[in-house]
Design a protein around this motif. Structure first.
Motif, PDB file in Angstrom:
ATOM      1  N   CYS A  16       0.585  -1.081   0.270  1.00 53.20           N
ATOM      2  CA  CYS A  16      -0.470   0.113  -0.181  1.00 53.20           C
ATOM      3  C   CYS A  16       0.965   1.326   0.109  1.00 53.20           C
ATOM      4  CB  CYS A  16      -0.842  -0.345   1.361  1.00 53.20           C
ATOM      5  SG  CYS A  16      -2.090  -2.016   1.312  1.00 53.20           S
ATOM      6  N   GLN A  17       1.955   1.114   1.184  1.00 57.00           N
ATOM      7  CA  GLN A  17       2.905   2.384   0.548  1.00 57.00           C
ATOM      8  C   GLN A  17       3.479   2.797  -0.511  1.00 57.00           C
ATOM      9  OE1 GLN A  17       5.016   1.132   4.471  1.00 57.00           O
ATOM     10  NE2 GLN A  17       4.223   1.539   5.772  1.00 57.00           N
ATOM     11  N   LYS A  18       4.328   1.739  -1.200  1.00 56.46           N
ATOM     12  CA  LYS A  18       4.300   1.871  -2.859  1.00 56.46           C
ATOM     13  C   LYS A  18       3.478   2.012  -3.790  1.00 56.46           C
ATOM     14  CE  LYS A  18       7.376  -2.592  -2.763  1.00 56.46           C
ATOM     15  NZ  LYS A  18       6.967  -4.222  -2.555  1.00 56.46           N
ATOM     16  N   ALA A  19       2.566   1.931  -3.234  1.00 55.30           N
ATOM     17  CA  ALA A  19       1.294   2.655  -4.376  1.00 55.30           C
ATOM     18  C   ALA A  19       0.619   3.808  -4.333  1.00 55.30           C
ATOM     19  CB  ALA A  19      -0.091   1.037  -4.079  1.00 55.30           C
ATOM     20  N   LYS A  20       0.671   3.975  -2.680  1.00 52.18           N
ATOM     21  CA  LYS A  20       0.171   5.622  -2.316  1.00 52.18           C
ATOM     22  C   LYS A  20       1.502   6.363  -2.851  1.00 52.18           C
ATOM     23  CE  LYS A  20      -0.377   8.537   1.512  1.00 52.18           C
ATOM     24  NZ  LYS A  20      -2.585   8.280   1.473  1.00 52.18           N
ATOM     25  N   LYS A  21       2.699   5.670  -3.434  1.00 53.06           N
ATOM     26  CA  LYS A  21       4.579   6.811  -3.407  1.00 53.06           C
ATOM     27  C   LYS A  21       3.632   6.774  -5.011  1.00 53.06           C
ATOM     28  CE  LYS A  21       8.785   6.801  -3.672  1.00 53.06           C
ATOM     29  NZ  LYS A  21       9.529   7.857  -4.580  1.00 53.06           N
ATOM     30  N   TRP A  22       3.180   5.728  -5.482  1.00 52.05           N
ATOM     31  CA  TRP A  22       3.318   5.306  -6.954  1.00 52.05           C
ATOM     32  C   TRP A  22       2.503   7.176  -7.193  1.00 52.05           C
ATOM     33  CZ3 TRP A  22      -0.576   4.431 -10.891  1.00 52.05           C
ATOM     34  CH2 TRP A  22      -0.144   4.835 -12.219  1.00 52.05           C
ATOM     35  N   LEU A  23       1.240   6.704  -6.596  1.00 52.73           N
ATOM     36  CA  LEU A  23      -0.309   7.414  -7.246  1.00 52.73           C
ATOM     37  C   LEU A  23       0.819   9.589  -6.918  1.00 52.73           C
ATOM     38  CD1 LEU A  23      -3.377   6.014  -5.051  1.00 52.73           C
ATOM     39  CD2 LEU A  23      -2.519   5.897  -7.675  1.00 52.73           C
ATOM     40  N   ASP A  24       1.233   9.116  -5.770  1.00 54.80           N
ATOM     41  CA  ASP A  24       1.999  10.646  -5.545  1.00 54.80           C
ATOM     42  C   ASP A  24       2.728  10.902  -6.788  1.00 54.80           C
ATOM     43  OD1 ASP A  24       0.253  11.267  -3.231  1.00 54.80           O
ATOM     44  OD2 ASP A  24       1.879   9.864  -1.935  1.00 54.80           O
ATOM     45  N   ASP A  25       3.756  10.393  -6.777  1.00 54.34           N
ATOM     46  CA  ASP A  25       4.952  10.535  -7.892  1.00 54.34           C
ATOM     47  C   ASP A  25       4.281  10.860  -9.244  1.00 54.34           C
ATOM     48  OD1 ASP A  25       6.347  10.339  -6.198  1.00 54.34           O
ATOM     49  OD2 ASP A  25       7.381   7.862  -6.943  1.00 54.34           O
ATOM     50  N   ASN A  26       2.737  10.046  -9.659  1.00 54.72           N
ATOM     51  CA  ASN A  26       1.936  10.645 -10.738  1.00 54.72           C
ATOM     52  C   ASN A  26       0.967  11.737 -10.739  1.00 54.72           C
ATOM     53  OD1 ASN A  26       3.516   8.358 -12.746  1.00 54.72           O
ATOM     54  ND2 ASN A  26       3.272   7.084 -11.003  1.00 54.72           N
ATOM     55  N   GLY A  27       1.152  12.239  -9.914  1.00 51.63           N
ATOM     56  CA  GLY A  27       0.305  13.681  -9.990  1.00 51.63           C
ATOM     57  C   GLY A  27      -1.276  12.973  -9.616  1.00 51.63           C
ATOM     58  N   LYS A 111      -0.449  -3.680  -9.414  1.00 51.86           N
ATOM     59  CA  LYS A 111       0.550  -3.377 -10.429  1.00 51.86           C
ATOM     60  C   LYS A 111       0.831  -2.892 -11.343  1.00 51.86           C
ATOM     61  CE  LYS A 111      -1.601  -8.669 -10.288  1.00 51.86           C
ATOM     62  NZ  LYS A 111      -2.716  -8.411  -9.260  1.00 51.86           N
ATOM     63  N   GLU A 112       1.767  -2.093 -11.233  1.00 51.93           N
ATOM     64  CA  GLU A 112       1.796  -1.091 -11.905  1.00 51.93           C
ATOM     65  C   GLU A 112       1.810  -0.975 -13.237  1.00 51.93           C
ATOM     66  OE1 GLU A 112       5.679   1.741 -12.287  1.00 51.93           O
ATOM     67  OE2 GLU A 112       6.090   0.860 -10.454  1.00 51.93           O
ATOM     68  N   LYS A 113       1.772  -2.349 -13.830  1.00 55.61           N
ATOM     69  CA  LYS A 113       1.390  -1.784 -15.217  1.00 55.61           C
ATOM     70  C   LYS A 113      -0.317  -1.612 -15.439  1.00 55.61           C
ATOM     71  CE  LYS A 113       2.056  -4.223 -19.939  1.00 55.61           C
ATOM     72  NZ  LYS A 113       1.028  -4.332 -20.250  1.00 55.61           N
ATOM     73  N   GLU A 114      -0.748  -1.988 -14.642  1.00 60.55           N
ATOM     74  CA  GLU A 114      -2.383  -2.201 -14.988  1.00 60.55           C
ATOM     75  C   GLU A 114      -2.434  -0.826 -14.166  1.00 60.55           C
ATOM     76  OE1 GLU A 114      -5.678  -5.828 -13.175  1.00 60.55           O
ATOM     77  OE2 GLU A 114      -4.013  -4.950 -11.636  1.00 60.55           O
ATOM     78  N   TRP A 115      -2.256  -0.440 -13.145  1.00 60.95           N
ATOM     79  CA  TRP A 115      -2.289   1.003 -12.684  1.00 60.95           C
ATOM     80  C   TRP A 115      -2.238   1.788 -13.446  1.00 60.95           C
ATOM     81  CZ3 TRP A 115      -2.527   2.740  -6.942  1.00 60.95           C
ATOM     82  CH2 TRP A 115      -2.874   1.661  -6.129  1.00 60.95           C
ATOM     83  N   GLU A 116      -1.098   1.964 -14.380  1.00 60.98           N
ATOM     84  CA  GLU A 116      -0.442   2.491 -14.830  1.00 60.98           C
ATOM     85  C   GLU A 116      -1.530   2.720 -16.592  1.00 60.98           C
ATOM     86  OE1 GLU A 116       3.530   2.719 -17.237  1.00 60.98           O
ATOM     87  OE2 GLU A 116       3.945   3.370 -15.027  1.00 60.98           O
ATOM     88  N   GLU A 117      -1.983   1.728 -17.175  1.00 58.67           N
ATOM     89  CA  GLU A 117      -2.997   1.626 -18.075  1.00 58.67           C
ATOM     90  C   GLU A 117      -5.144   2.137 -17.487  1.00 58.67           C
ATOM     91  OE1 GLU A 117      -3.296  -2.365 -18.878  1.00 58.67           O
ATOM     92  OE2 GLU A 117      -1.011  -2.742 -19.870  1.00 58.67           O
ATOM     93  N   ASN A 118      -4.717   2.287 -15.935  1.00 56.49           N
ATOM     94  CA  ASN A 118      -6.120   2.145 -15.872  1.00 56.49           C
ATOM     95  C   ASN A 118      -6.171   3.957 -15.592  1.00 56.49           C
ATOM     96  OD1 ASN A 118      -7.894  -0.201 -16.161  1.00 56.49           O
ATOM     97  ND2 ASN A 118      -5.752  -1.284 -15.214  1.00 56.49           N
ATOM     98  N   LEU A 119      -5.022   4.029 -14.906  1.00 56.66           N
ATOM     99  CA  LEU A 119      -5.194   5.226 -14.055  1.00 56.66           C
ATOM    100  C   LEU A 119      -3.933   6.728 -14.717  1.00 56.66           C
ATOM    101  CD1 LEU A 119      -4.430   3.998 -10.928  1.00 56.66           C
ATOM    102  CD2 LEU A 119      -6.581   4.523 -11.769  1.00 56.66           C
ATOM    103  N   LYS A 120      -3.678   6.757 -15.865  1.00 52.52           N
ATOM    104  CA  LYS A 120      -2.763   7.476 -16.957  1.00 52.52           C
ATOM    105  C   LYS A 120      -3.705   8.365 -18.178  1.00 52.52           C
ATOM    106  CE  LYS A 120       1.524   8.004 -14.748  1.00 52.52           C
ATOM    107  NZ  LYS A 120       2.783   7.481 -15.735  1.00 52.52           N
TER     108      LYS A 120
END
Length: 120
Positions: A16-27, A111-120
């Motif tokens: 969850c911490q990694k995911a939160k950082k990813w969300l923050d890093d990607n604005g 899953k970073e790839k899945e998040w990238e495809e769906n959230l960016k």
């Protein structure tokens, strides 16, 4: 138009911490929800499950202590979807995390790839 994203997580969980950082890093803007203090309701889980097109098992925290102590690996296959959803709603620690709920996707786990495809 900005999607309102619900980020459901457990602060002590490293994923969850990694995911939160990813969300923050990607604005990416999101509403943060603590899964233990504010467990998903049966209605929410049913809605997310139907929106997600995922097997219901993907909503269970299969590596969690509670899942193992309750022997759910053997019990889930014999339970109805309704019973499984009701069980998930009893304790946030049974639920796979983090969960992302947006207008067009429901994602379980990080899953970073899945998040990238769906959230960016």
């Amino acid at each position: 138009m900005e999607n309102k994203i619900l980020f459901i997580q457990y602060p002590k969980c490293t994923t969850c911490q990694k995911a939160k950082k990813w969300l923050d890093d990607n604005g990416i803007e999101y509403a943060d929800r603590h899964i233990k203090e504010n467990n998903p309701t049966y209605e929410e889980l049913k809605d997310w499950y139907e929106k997600s097109n995922l097997p219901l098992k993907r909503f269970f925290n299969t590596s969690g202590l509670l899942y193992k102590s309750m022997g759910l690996k053997d019990k889930l296959p014999t339970m109805s979807e309704d019973e499984q959803l009701k069980l998930l709603a009893t304790d946030g620690m049974l639920v796979k995390r983090p969960i992302i709920v947006s207008d067009n996707a429901v994602l379980t786990g990080f899953k970073e790839k899945e998040w990238e495809e769906n959230l960016k």
